[in-house]
Design a protein around this motif. Structure first.
Motif, mmCIF file in Angstrom:
data_model
loop_
_atom_site.group_PDB
_atom_site.id
_atom_site.type_symbol
_atom_site.label_atom_id
_atom_site.label_comp_id
_atom_site.label_asym_id
_atom_site.label_seq_id
_atom_site.Cartn_x
_atom_site.Cartn_y
_atom_site.Cartn_z
ATOM 1 N N SER A 47 43.579 49.992 24.437
ATOM 2 C CA SER A 47 43.906 51.114 23.555
ATOM 3 C C SER A 47 43.017 52.312 23.861
ATOM 4 N N GLN A 48 41.770 52.054 24.259
ATOM 5 C CA GLN A 48 40.865 53.141 24.639
ATOM 6 C C GLN A 48 41.211 53.684 26.022
ATOM 7 N N LEU A 49 41.618 52.790 26.911
ATOM 8 C CA LEU A 49 41.906 53.197 28.290
ATOM 9 C C LEU A 49 43.005 54.245 28.342
ATOM 10 N N TYR A 50 44.051 54.049 27.550
ATOM 11 C CA TYR A 50 45.190 54.970 27.595
ATOM 12 C C TYR A 50 45.080 56.090 26.555
ATOM 13 N N ASP A 51 44.004 56.076 25.786
ATOM 14 C CA ASP A 51 43.774 57.139 24.810
ATOM 15 C C ASP A 51 43.017 58.265 25.518
ATOM 16 N N VAL A 52 43.760 59.087 26.244
ATOM 17 C CA VAL A 52 43.141 60.123 27.073
ATOM 18 C C VAL A 52 42.439 61.146 26.176
ATOM 19 N N ALA A 68 45.525 56.211 34.727
ATOM 20 C CA ALA A 68 46.199 55.105 34.042
ATOM 21 C C ALA A 68 47.330 55.639 33.169
ATOM 22 N N ALA A 69 47.077 56.743 32.466
ATOM 23 C CA ALA A 69 48.121 57.351 31.632
ATOM 24 C C ALA A 69 49.218 57.950 32.501
ATOM 25 N N ASP A 70 48.848 58.414 33.688
ATOM 26 C CA ASP A 70 49.801 59.017 34.620
ATOM 27 C C ASP A 70 50.779 57.959 35.151
ATOM 28 N N CYS A 103 35.803 37.558 33.231
ATOM 29 C CA CYS A 103 36.012 36.195 32.731
ATOM 30 C C CYS A 103 36.233 36.202 31.220
ATOM 31 N N GLU A 104 35.490 37.024 30.511
ATOM 32 C CA GLU A 104 35.478 36.962 29.047
ATOM 33 C C GLU A 104 36.428 37.948 28.377
ATOM 34 N N ASN A 105 37.013 38.865 29.151
ATOM 35 C CA ASN A 105 37.859 39.895 28.546
ATOM 36 C C ASN A 105 39.283 39.833 29.086
ATOM 37 N N PRO A 106 40.203 39.205 28.333
ATOM 38 C CA PRO A 106 41.600 39.134 28.787
ATOM 39 C C PRO A 106 42.184 40.525 29.034
ATOM 40 N N GLY A 107 41.815 41.501 28.177
ATOM 41 C CA GLY A 107 42.339 42.859 28.340
ATOM 42 C C GLY A 107 41.928 43.460 29.670
ATOM 43 N N ALA A 108 40.681 43.226 30.075
ATOM 44 C CA ALA A 108 40.200 43.782 31.344
ATOM 45 C C ALA A 108 40.947 43.160 32.519
ATOM 46 N N ARG A 109 41.180 41.839 32.468
ATOM 47 C CA ARG A 109 41.942 41.179 33.548
ATOM 48 C C ARG A 109 43.363 41.729 33.626
ATOM 49 N N GLN A 110 43.982 41.861 32.462
ATOM 50 C CA GLN A 110 45.362 42.352 32.418
ATOM 51 C C GLN A 110 45.467 43.751 33.027
ATOM 52 N N PRO A 118 32.668 49.763 40.882
ATOM 53 C CA PRO A 118 32.935 48.653 39.948
ATOM 54 C C PRO A 118 32.574 48.961 38.502
ATOM 55 N N MET A 119 31.682 49.940 38.283
ATOM 56 C CA MET A 119 31.333 50.246 36.889
ATOM 57 C C MET A 119 32.556 50.706 36.093
ATOM 58 N N LEU A 120 33.633 51.109 36.781
ATOM 59 C CA LEU A 120 34.852 51.509 36.084
ATOM 60 C C LEU A 120 35.542 50.331 35.404
ATOM 61 N N LEU A 121 35.169 49.109 35.785
ATOM 62 C CA LEU A 121 35.766 47.941 35.128
ATOM 63 C C LEU A 121 35.477 47.955 33.625
ATOM 64 N N ASP A 122 34.362 48.552 33.236
ATOM 65 C CA ASP A 122 34.040 48.650 31.804
ATOM 66 C C ASP A 122 35.143 49.362 31.030
ATOM 67 N N GLU A 123 35.822 50.299 31.709
ATOM 68 C CA GLU A 123 36.862 51.074 31.026
ATOM 69 C C GLU A 123 38.102 50.233 30.721
ATOM 70 N N LEU A 124 38.216 49.056 31.362
ATOM 71 C CA LEU A 124 39.423 48.240 31.203
ATOM 72 C C LEU A 124 39.357 47.311 29.996
ATOM 73 N N ILE A 125 38.177 47.199 29.373
ATOM 74 C CA ILE A 125 37.989 46.189 28.329
ATOM 75 C C ILE A 125 38.954 46.395 27.166
#
Length: 950
Positions: free
Chosen positions: A590-595, A637-639, A553-560, A580-587
């Motif tokens: 820039s960090q998500l795709y920074d392998v 995600a990078a793949d 709800c509070e993180n547009p980046g995570a929804r996207q 579901p704890m992996l949802l934290d990685e979506l926030i």
């Protein structure tokens, strides 16, 4: 309220009942209160028995302490006496067992005194924290000094090149460093010594570092081990350079080099509170001087705020993952947020303002006011709210000497808290705590945080979520020029299923806020309505975990990212739904795709495990799995977005597995060696143990669902024994180690299995030993192994272990691969094995091909590489260098064993088929394709296979 009022105050009903039970236990020990106590003292004693299980248990074990405590006085305490009293107690001690008993008994007596003073209102929380810190410091330093004397007699005195004795310096971290330790905290320490050299006066010289490592191990054991008297402190050494994988003790110069070259942001934060314990000396000055440039930059350093923000995000993530509720330390507005507010100013401005370079939070917050960095109201609110939470925390831990920051889940402990806090009802105390945390969180958001809430203008998707009539919904979609009505039907059906689930009023309210935003994201990205199905499966798993709904709800980046990744890969969608704890990685996209870089998986994992108590094996196992899942998600995600080409995807998945193998072996080693000791022929930190990767792990070609083909080797005198209390022979030790490693890999936790491990490639297969001595392994490979085992050895690679074993394994592998072989016989053996494999494993529909097992597929290419190495390595030793097929083909072409066009074709098709295999995995599909899509490529490989192998 005065201490007299506290002691005369009537106890709440449940506390009174608990007091009566302990009173009877105390009387049964033979203690006679009438003989040695006044009636007022008896009443106070009964009160404290009801208020703290820890105090009551200790006093029932040591009733002789009671008159002593009253005689010495409870309202007054001279903390300066802790060190001299301990020194005197240890003077006559000659063995470590005696020392353990002395320090534990002294610790327990003083902790009873401190808890008593706290519960009966004799002291302010600041005084109590200072007393607890002084006691801890005295116990650590006097134990150190006693042990130093014992070891100098045993080994000689560690000295520098000029003959000056070298001490062990101990950095107290965290609240111990700040002299604000809570009642049942563990203590974070870093051990260091000034200069290298060797011992003088012993039977033989010992390197200073080895002396201090041995001393450090014994000191940790002296403080940490649980005996009949309990423990002194849980000691955590993982904040030292390189964490668990670094040496236990390093010199000043090594410490300085590490922080200058490799120090991380979180280590700067930790070092703000670092303090050399014990009497101050020139060495203490030198140590603080060399650390200062790392912690405090010469300029005003606003980058520190972003670092703290990321650390807070990690803590919030941990709170969600561990489902911590009612946590007054880590929750929003908790103790940690006050520390972050103050330390953000210290890190930003401490380089320019020397007055801010101090460990105490209370002193630092006053300095911030004096410097005009914080308004009076902010200081007042932060200070009073912090004091309230620290007092509650201290009392919570003094209930039963347990390290907890979670509010009680039972009425008795709430009554105890209310009595000590002088609050009549639990609801009133809860309200005070909530208000304090709300004030803290406001100041945290203003200073460090990013308030992600933003006013939402009404969007048409909010209407869609609330509509129940099909015609109204379709009309609304038509207005938005959305003709495909499947989105509405999918949404309606899912909403109907959700309506039948019990998710609580807070969860329902959050879902109603979040869904319009999520639907808006679906529309904005122009995703197919079909993507709602995998997204809804993720939502199904978090409906009852409101913190995750709030995250979306509070993180547009995570929804996207949720929408785009579920659209791109059903495999990723499935992972998000399962974990579901992996949802934290979506926030943070820039960090998500920074392998993580290939070289950093080991250090990242070590840092990740720092958050988990070392002794909590269940949490350690869960953390390993969570790290693997989160890193795999980043790679995937990078793949799917094309950031990583296929060759690098496999590299990352393989190096991730290597880092995990290292930690699993270290954990297994710790568990087995704690019980049995280590093989008595080992030196330094060697383990005499190696893990060899075969197959995809050996060829650096792991995929997302790959298992690990492993072989375990050891290098030891087979007649030796371990050096622990429960000695076992060395073979048995390594067998237990191997079994423990497999257990750590295979145990299913909340986050599933770590890796499926296949050990069938070890000598003699499933009937062979689980771990082989390396020379026996070499004999087996030379004299007994089948051709297919030598084929497997082509793809074998050293993954973890001591350098000596690595070198020896490379020699053995090279010698075996370079054996003289009859090429016709070899070709027949390889062909027969390939046919046998295809007959056993190939099962594909007509018109389709299996990318791995069909003719011209991945397995044919792998067999070609293996045959060509085994057929030619006797003449060309360079062919034994590599274990991955691409570099093998390059080497074969360079040596002119095959033509350059042939090598290029083999490599091209191999990479293409592996790329397709990865893609199909991410789409959640089997590894098959219509024949015409790869007909040309696979036909070319079939022809090469025929030309080479006949």
């Amino acid at each position: 309220m005065t201490s007299e009022n506290y002691s005369n105050k009537a106890l709440p009903a449940l506390v009174s009942s608990s007091a009566e039970c302990y009173w009877q236990r105390l009387i049964e020990t033979g203690f006679d209160p009438e003989a040695c106590l006044t009636s007022e003292q008896s009443q106070e004693l009964k009160s404290i028995l009801g208020l703290s299980d820890f105090v009551a248990t200790q006093l029932c074990r040591h009733p002789d302490w009671i008159p002593l405590l009253f005689e010495q006085g409870l309202s007054q305490l001279d903390r300066q006496q802790f060190m001299p009293e301990l020194k005197l107690a240890l003077e006559s001690v000659t063995t470590e067992e005696q020392a353990k008993a002395k320090v534990r008994q002294y610790r327990n007596l003083q902790m009873v005194r401190l808890a008593w003073r706290d519960f009966m209102g004799y002291v302010s929380v600041q005084e109590s924290l200072l007393d607890l810190s002084s006691l801890a410091e005295a116990l650590v330093i006097e134990s150190r000094d006693w042990l130093y004397g014992v070891m100098c007699q045993q080994y000689g005195t560690p000295s520098d090149s000029e003959g000056n004795a070298q001490p062990l310096l101990i950095l107290g971290m965290g609240k111990l460093g700040g002299r604000e330790l809570n009642f049942s905290s563990d203590i974070d320490l870093i051990f260091t010594f000034p200069e290298h050299g060797e011992t003088v006066g012993g039977r033989r010289a010992l390197d200073n570092q080895q002396f201090f490592i041995r001393m450090g191990q014994r000191l940790v054991n002296l403080l940490d081990q649980v005996t009949v008297d309990g423990f002194v402190y849980r000691v955590d050494m993982r904040l030292r350079p390189y964490g668990d994988s670094g040496p236990l003790v390093v010199s000043f110069s090594a410490l300085e080099d590490y922080y200058q070259e490799q120090g991380r942001d979180w280590e700067r934060y930790a070092m703000v509170k670092a303090r050399a314990l014990g009497p101050w000396s020139n060495y203490s000055d030198e140590l603080h001087s060399l650390l200062r440039p790392f912690v405090y930059r010469r300029y005003i350093d606003f980058s520190a705020i972003d670092s703290l923000r990321k650390m807070k995000q990690l803590i919030a993530q941990e709170v969600r993952r561990r489902q911590l509720t009612n946590n007054i330390k880590l929750g929003a507005g908790g103790i940690r947020e006050v520390e972050f507010v103050v330390q953000s100013f210290q890190l930003v401005r401490g380089g320019r303002e020397p007055a801010l370079r101090q460990q105490s939070l209370f002193a630092a917050i006053q300095t911030l006011y004096d410097l005009g960095q914080l308004e009076y109201l902010a200081v007042d609110e932060l200070k009073h709210s912090y004091i309230l939470l620290r007092r509650v925390e201290n009392l919570l831990q003094a209930l039963d000497d347990k390290q907890t920051q979670t509010l009680p889940d039972n009425e008795l402990d709430w009554q105890r808290l209310c009595f000590a806090m002088n609050v009549p009802y639990a609801e009133e105390l809860k309200q005070q705590i909530d208000e304090a945390m709300a004030r803290i969180h406001d100041h945290f958001d203003a200073t460090v945080g990013e308030d992600s809430s933003r006013p939402q203008s009404a969007h048409w998707t909010a209407q869609l979520w609330e509509i129940f009539d099909d015609q109204d919904a379709l009309a609304l979609l038509a207005e938005q020029q959305i003709e495909d009505d499947s989105l509405w039907h999918n949404l309606r059906d899912w909403r109907d299923s959700v309506a039948r689930r019990s998710i609580g009023p807070r969860g329902r309210e959050t879902l109603d806020k979040m869904m319009p935003k999520l639907l808006e994201e679906l529309i904005v990205q122009n995703q197919s309505p079909d993507v709602f199905a995998p997204v809804s499966k993720v939502l199904d798993q978090i409906l009852t975990r409101t913190t995750y709904l709030e995250l979306l709800c509070e993180n547009p980046g995570a929804r996207q990212q949720l929408v785009s990744l579920c659209s791109a890969s059903p495999w990723i969608a499935k992972q998000l739904a399962r974990f579901p704890m992996l949802l934290d990685e979506l926030i943070d996209p820039s960090q998500l795709y920074d392998v993580t870089s290939l070289d950093d998986y080991g250090s990242e994992l070590r840092q990740y495990l720092l958050r988990v108590p070392e002794e909590d094996m269940e949490q350690q196992m869960e953390a390993l799995r969570q790290f693997k899942l989160s890193q795999q998600l980043k790679i995937a995600a990078a793949d799917v977005t094309g950031v990583l080409p296929v060759m690098q995807v496999s590299d990352h998945l393989t190096f991730l597995a290597e880092a995990i193998v290292e930690q699993v072996v270290n954990q297994a080693w710790l568990q087995v060696s704690t019980r049995h000791g280590v093989p008595d022929n080992l030196k330094g930190g060697d383990k005499g143990f190696a893990v060899i990767g075969y197959g995809k792990a050996g060829g650096i070609e792991l995929g997302y669902g790959s298992d690990l083909d492993l072989v375990f080797l050891h290098q030891s005198d087979v007649n030796g024994h371990t050096n622990g209390d429960r000695q076992i022979d060395i073979n048995h030790f390594y067998l237990k180690l191997a079994q423990r490693i497999l257990h750590l890999f295979s145990t299913r936790t909340t986050s599933g299995e770590l890796y499926e491990v296949d050990m069938r490639l070890r000598p003699s297969g499933a009937s062979g030993l689980l771990v082989s001595e390396i020379e026996r392994f070499g004999e087996y490979q030379r004299e007994e192994a089948w051709t297919w085992e030598h084929q497997a050895l082509v793809r074998a690679r050293f993954m973890f272990g001591d350098n000596a074993l690595s070198t020896r394994f490379s020699v053995i592998r090279s010698e075996v691969l370079a054996l003289e072989r009859d090429k016709q016989t070899l070709a027949k053996d390889v062909r027969d094995m390939r046919i046998k494999m295809r007959d056993h494993l190939l099962n594909v529909d007509s018109g389709f091909v299996d990318l791995k097992q069909s003719r011209g597929g991945i397995a044919d290419i792998e067999f070609l590489a293996q045959y060509l190495v085994l057929a030619n390595a006797a003449e060309y030793k360079d062919l034994t260098t590599w274990s991955d097929n691409v570099r093998i083909f390059a080497a074969l072409a360079e040596l002119e064993i095959i033509s350059i066009p042939m090598a290029q074709q083999l490599t091209h098709v191999y990479c293409k088929l592996r790329n397709e295999s990865h893609r199909l995995t991410l789409q959640g599909l089997p590894g098959t394709l219509p024949f015409e899509q790869v007909e040309q490529e696979m036909a070319s490989i079939s022809q090469i296979y025929l030309d080479v192998l006949g």
